[in-house]
Structure formats: structure tokens, C-alpha cells
Design an enzyme around this catalytic site. Structure first.
Site, PDB file in Angstrom:
ATOM      1  N   SER A  48       0.790  -1.228   0.000  1.00  0.00           N
ATOM      2  CA  SER A  48       0.000   0.000   0.000  1.00  0.00           C
ATOM      3  C   SER A  48       0.822   1.277   0.000  1.00  0.00           C
ATOM      4  O   SER A  48       0.353   2.303  -0.491  1.00  0.00           O
ATOM      5  CB  SER A  48      -0.960  -0.013   1.186  1.00  0.00           C
ATOM      6  OG  SER A  48      -0.268  -0.237   2.393  1.00  0.00           O
ATOM      7  N   HIS A  82      -5.272  -3.056  -3.055  1.00  0.00           N
ATOM      8  CA  HIS A  82      -4.855  -2.102  -4.098  1.00  0.00           C
ATOM      9  C   HIS A  82      -4.751  -2.718  -5.490  1.00  0.00           C
ATOM     10  O   HIS A  82      -4.353  -2.037  -6.432  1.00  0.00           O
ATOM     11  CB  HIS A  82      -3.528  -1.447  -3.703  1.00  0.00           C
ATOM     12  CG  HIS A  82      -3.620  -0.742  -2.399  1.00  0.00           C
ATOM     13  ND1 HIS A  82      -4.091   0.543  -2.267  1.00  0.00           N
ATOM     14  CD2 HIS A  82      -3.363  -1.162  -1.141  1.00  0.00           C
ATOM     15  CE1 HIS A  82      -4.105   0.886  -1.000  1.00  0.00           C
ATOM     16  NE2 HIS A  82      -3.667  -0.131  -0.284  1.00  0.00           N
ATOM     17  N   LYS A  96     -11.660   1.046  -2.377  1.00  0.00           N
ATOM     18  CA  LYS A  96     -10.569   1.646  -3.156  1.00  0.00           C
ATOM     19  C   LYS A  96     -10.929   1.584  -4.638  1.00  0.00           C
ATOM     20  O   LYS A  96     -11.772   2.341  -5.090  1.00  0.00           O
ATOM     21  CB  LYS A  96      -9.257   0.990  -2.779  1.00  0.00           C
ATOM     22  CG  LYS A  96      -8.888   1.412  -1.348  1.00  0.00           C
ATOM     23  CD  LYS A  96      -7.802   0.652  -0.693  1.00  0.00           C
ATOM     24  CE  LYS A  96      -7.611   1.214   0.728  1.00  0.00           C
ATOM     25  NZ  LYS A  96      -6.996   0.281   1.633  1.00  0.00           N
TER      26      LYS A  96
HETATM   27  C1  LIG Z   1      -7.073   0.058   3.059  1.00  0.00           C
HETATM   28  C2  LIG Z   1      -6.501  -1.273   3.330  1.00  0.00           C
HETATM   29  C3  LIG Z   1      -7.138  -2.170   4.179  1.00  0.00           C
HETATM   30  C4  LIG Z   1      -8.345  -1.789   4.994  1.00  0.00           C
HETATM   31  O1  LIG Z   1      -9.495  -1.770   4.224  1.00  0.00           O
HETATM   32  P1  LIG Z   1     -10.735  -0.914   4.738  1.00  0.00           P
HETATM   33  O2  LIG Z   1     -11.885  -1.437   3.971  1.00  0.00           O
HETATM   34  O3  LIG Z   1     -10.398   0.505   4.418  1.00  0.00           O
HETATM   35  O4  LIG Z   1     -10.850  -1.153   6.207  1.00  0.00           O
HETATM   36  C5  LIG Z   1      -6.609  -3.434   4.305  1.00  0.00           C
HETATM   37  N1  LIG Z   1      -5.478  -3.790   3.662  1.00  0.00           N
HETATM   38  C6  LIG Z   1      -4.827  -2.936   2.854  1.00  0.00           C
HETATM   39  C7  LIG Z   1      -3.577  -3.387   2.166  1.00  0.00           C
HETATM   40  C8  LIG Z   1      -5.308  -1.645   2.679  1.00  0.00           C
HETATM   41  O5  LIG Z   1      -4.630  -0.797   1.922  1.00  0.00           O
END
Ligand SMILES: *Cc1c(COP(=O)(O)O)cnc(C)c1O
Length: 396
Positions: free
Chosen positions: A182, A210, A242
Site C-alpha cells: 500500500s 490495491h 478503493k
Molecule cells: C485500506 C486497506 C485495508 C483496509 O481496508 P478498509 O476497507 O479501508 O478497512 C486493508 N489492507 C490494505 C492493504 C489496505 O490498503
């Protein structure tokens, strides 16, 4: 009011953060996500959202949410196991399973909860969990909470992981990685990890927060990109807030995996189901992801354009081909200064500092989106050049 005992105890911690340039502040948006956002009364061109495909404000997806809210209302009323599981949730699970090529999928309210819940349902005392050092906080927290022996291996170093696997006598061994890291934007060596897992009788779990929507020919993510089916990658987790532009998360895999999670994943069992309208919006998003392949092409083109432009300006980028394009400055203060300089020029880029990234690796995290134009990327590059050139001789 005089400071309470609580405030007296907490205040020094806040001051220390401030002095180390690690204090975090929230900004307030008055607009939808998009390449242009209204922030604290100003219009900025944003390069910090994870809305990689520009779907968070897509008319078809907004309409799906509106019309489902008219039918199902707003609140889901209870957890999935009590009475909160609607036909929208159910259909979305089936569509996610089909899209990712897995037997079944299970919705979670957030990715954080999916990770904590899944790891804890799979391993416990007497077991071992192996995590990449740069894994997302939710994966690390899940591993720590599980009570399994928690071991971190050097980032993307398969040989280091193998040494740790060889030494382990745990009954159950779970390897956990981000598919796309990330804060660095690079990919995990998934085929090698799958091979290693098989050789050592370990289970493999990948968090595709991602990659989902962005990678693979149809947008099914990092597993599709590497051609990893359910046998090679038995635990696939993805998030929906995302690339998919909505909210929530899922885990996909075998019937037995999903039933185990329904019975045992506490963050699944003990939380209210996401609103049905959010699930309906995500169903529409899955269709857009598959039908509008031009969004992935546009994103790819912008990534190439940004990397080439940054190279010409002499900016050092990381080894990333994804929408996440970090520029490491090292110390938190310089990173903040560059972010502030960019903002004065109308660009919003996130300054990422410890503990989100390791000490000494503070960075700007530039994220690109299919919603950006090439002109906006050129504008950011020009602004970056101006701001970095004006810095007091910081070796990059
Ligand atoms: C954003 C993210 C999460 C968390 O997801 P949410 O739905 O925002 O709680 C988990 N793992 C990674 C790698 C992330 O970037």
C-alpha cells in the site's frame, strides 16, 4: 475547565508527535471524490485518493445506491447472522465469487475487519503466521492478536521466508502478504510464494486492497494478473472502498473456508451488516469494472506518463508499476514541506510518515486515477519540480 488527570497524562504524547513532525490532521472535504476536490474552502487537484478507477462518484453506481436505499432503507438492522443479510448482500457475494474465480465469497463491513477476522479464524496458539514486514497494519494486527507465533520476513524476500518456514514446527502455518503493497506500490512475488507455501505445507493469504479492480485483464486483481487459482491462493481478500469506489471488503475461497469464517470470524459475527444499498452500489461497480476496461487502460497510460516525466525531472521513484507512486524524501519534515509547497500550487498529495512507513522513509504517496487527465499529471510534475528545486539542498 482545568485539565483532567486524563488530559495531563495524554498531552505530552501529543506534543512529542508535533515536535517530530508526526502529528496528523484531518482535512475536510465539501465535494465528492474526483480529480478536483473542495478542501477546507479551496479547490485542489487531488493525487491522494485510492479511488483508482474514478468510481466513487460514478452516476450508475450512485443511482444503484439511491434506488436500493428506496427499497431497503438505510440501516441493515443487525448482523448477517441475525437478520441483516439481504438479497443484495447475497447476490454481491455470488458475483464476487464468480468474478474472482472462487467457489464462494463472504462480505465484511471493512477490510480491517476482514483481515483481523480471517487470520484469527485460521490460526491461534500453537500455530505460526508469517508476514511481510511491509504488510498493511490490519494484517499485522490480525497476526498479533491471533496468539499464533508471529514472524515477519524481509520485504518480498522469499529466501528469508523460506528459512523461517524451515525452522517452524507449528501445526498450521499461514503466510500473509499484501498483493500490492500500500505504501510502496510494488507487487508481492505471488507465484514464488504459492510454490513455497505448497512445498512447506503452509496456507497462503493475499490482501488485494490495491489490486482489485485495477490489475488483471478483467480487473479481478493481482490473483488474475498472476493467474493464481483457488488451489494456489486459497485465501483471497479484497477491499471495495478503493478501486471499486464503494465500501466494505470480502474474502473469497472454498466452501469450507467461507463456512469457517461465518462460524468463527468474530469481526464478521459481531458487527452490523453493511447497508444493503452499499452492497447494491458495489454490484453496479463490479459491472462497470468489467465493462469499462478503458479505465484500466487510462490508468496504465497515466502511470507510464508520470514515471517518464518524473524520470526526466530527476525525481527518484520506487520500483512500482501500479497507481501508487511514492517519492521518498526520508525525513518527515522535508516531506511535509514538499506537500505544503504542492498544496500552495493547488495539488493535494499525501505526506506519509512513520509509523505508517519505516523510520527514515517518509514519503509523498502520489496516487493516480483513471479520473485524472494527462494535463493534470503534467501540472503535478511541474509543481513537484518547482517545489523540490526550491528546497534547501536536500539530497534526493
Ligand atoms: C485500506 C486497506 C485495508 C483496509 O481496508 P478498509 O476497507 O479501508 O478497512 C486493508 N489492507 C490494505 C492493504 C489496505 O490498503
Amino acid at each position: 475547565m482545568p485539565d483532567s488527570l486524563l488530559d495531563k497524562a495524554l498531552a505530552p504524547g501529543l506534543q512529542a508527535r508535533q515536535q517530530q513532525h508526526l502529528y496528523r490532521r484531518r482535512r475536510t472535504l465539501a465535494s465528492a471524490q474526483g480529480s478536483q476536490v473542495q478542501v477546507d474552502g479551496r479547490q485542489l487537484t487531488g493525487f491522494c485518493s485510492n479511488d483508482y478507477l474514478g468510481l466513487a462518484n460514478h452516476p450508475r453506481i450512485v443511482e444503484a445506491m439511491r434506488s436500493a436505499a428506496e427499497h431497503y432503507g438505510v440501516g441493515s438492522g443487525a448482523s448477517h447472522l441475525v437478520c441483516g443479510h439481504t438479497s443484495e448482500h447475497h447476490a454481491l457475494e455470488e458475483e464476487l465469487a464468480e468474478f474472482t474465480g472462487r467457489d464462494r465469497a463472504l462480505l465484511f463491513s471493512t477490510g480491517y475487519m476482514a483481515n483481523v477476522g480471517t487470520i484469527n479464524a485460521l490460526v491461534g496458539k500453537g500455530d505460526a503466521v508469517f508476514e511481510d514486514k511491509l504488510n498493511h497494519a490490519s494484517l499485522l494486527d490480525g497476526g498479533l492478536l491471533s496468539g499464533a507465533r508471529f514472524q515477519r520476513f524481509l520485504h518480498n524476500r522469499v529466501a528469508d521466508l523460506e528459512k523461517k518456514l524451515q525452522r517452524s514446527e507449528a501445526e498450521r502455518k499461514l503466510i500473509v502478504v499484501d498483493g500490492v503493497f500500500s505504501m510502496d506500490g510494488d507487487l508481492a512475488p505471488m507465484p514464488e510464494l504459492a510454490e513455497l507455501a505448497e512445498r512447506h505445507g503452509a496456507w497462503l493469504m493475499m490482501d488485494d486492497a490495491h489490486g482489485f479492480g485495477c490489475l488483471g485483464d478483467t480487473g479481478a486483481g493481482t490473483a488474475e494478473h498472476f493467474g493464481l487459482d483457488q488451489n494456489k491462493l486459497p485465501v483471497l481478500m479484497g477491499t471495495l472502498g478503493k478501486g471499486a469506489g464503494t465500501y466494505g471488503a470480502f474474502v473469497a475461497g472454498s466452501e469450507v473456508l467461507i463456512e469457517t469464517l461465518i462460524q468463527q470470524a468474530r469481526p464478521y459475527i459481531y458487527t452490523t451488516a453493511m447497508p444493503a444499498a452499499v452492497a447494491a452500489a458495489t454490484r453496479a461497480s463490479l459491472k462497470v469494472i468489467q465493462e469499462e476496461g478503458w479505465r484500466r487502460q487510462q490508468l496504465k497510460g497515466l502511470i507510464r506518463h508520470f514515471r517518464q516525466g518524473a524520470g526526466e525531472l530527476g525525481l527518484t521513484l520506487m520500483d512500482s508499476d501500479t497507481a501508487i507512486q511514492p517519492i521518498v524524501f526520508g525525513d518527515a519534515r522535508t516531506t511535509l514541506e514538499v506537500a505544503e509547497g504542492l498544496e500552495q500550487k493547488g495539488y493535494w498529495v499525501g505526506a506519509i510518515r512513520p509509523p505508517t512507513v519505516p523510520q527514515g522513509s517518509a514519503r509523498l504517496r502520489v496516487t493516480l486515477s483513471a479520473a485524472h487527465t494527462q494535463e493534470q499529471v503534467d501540472g503535478l510534475l511541474q509543481a513537484l519540480d518547482d517545489v523540490v528545486t526550491a528546497l534547501p539542498k536536500t539530497p534526493l
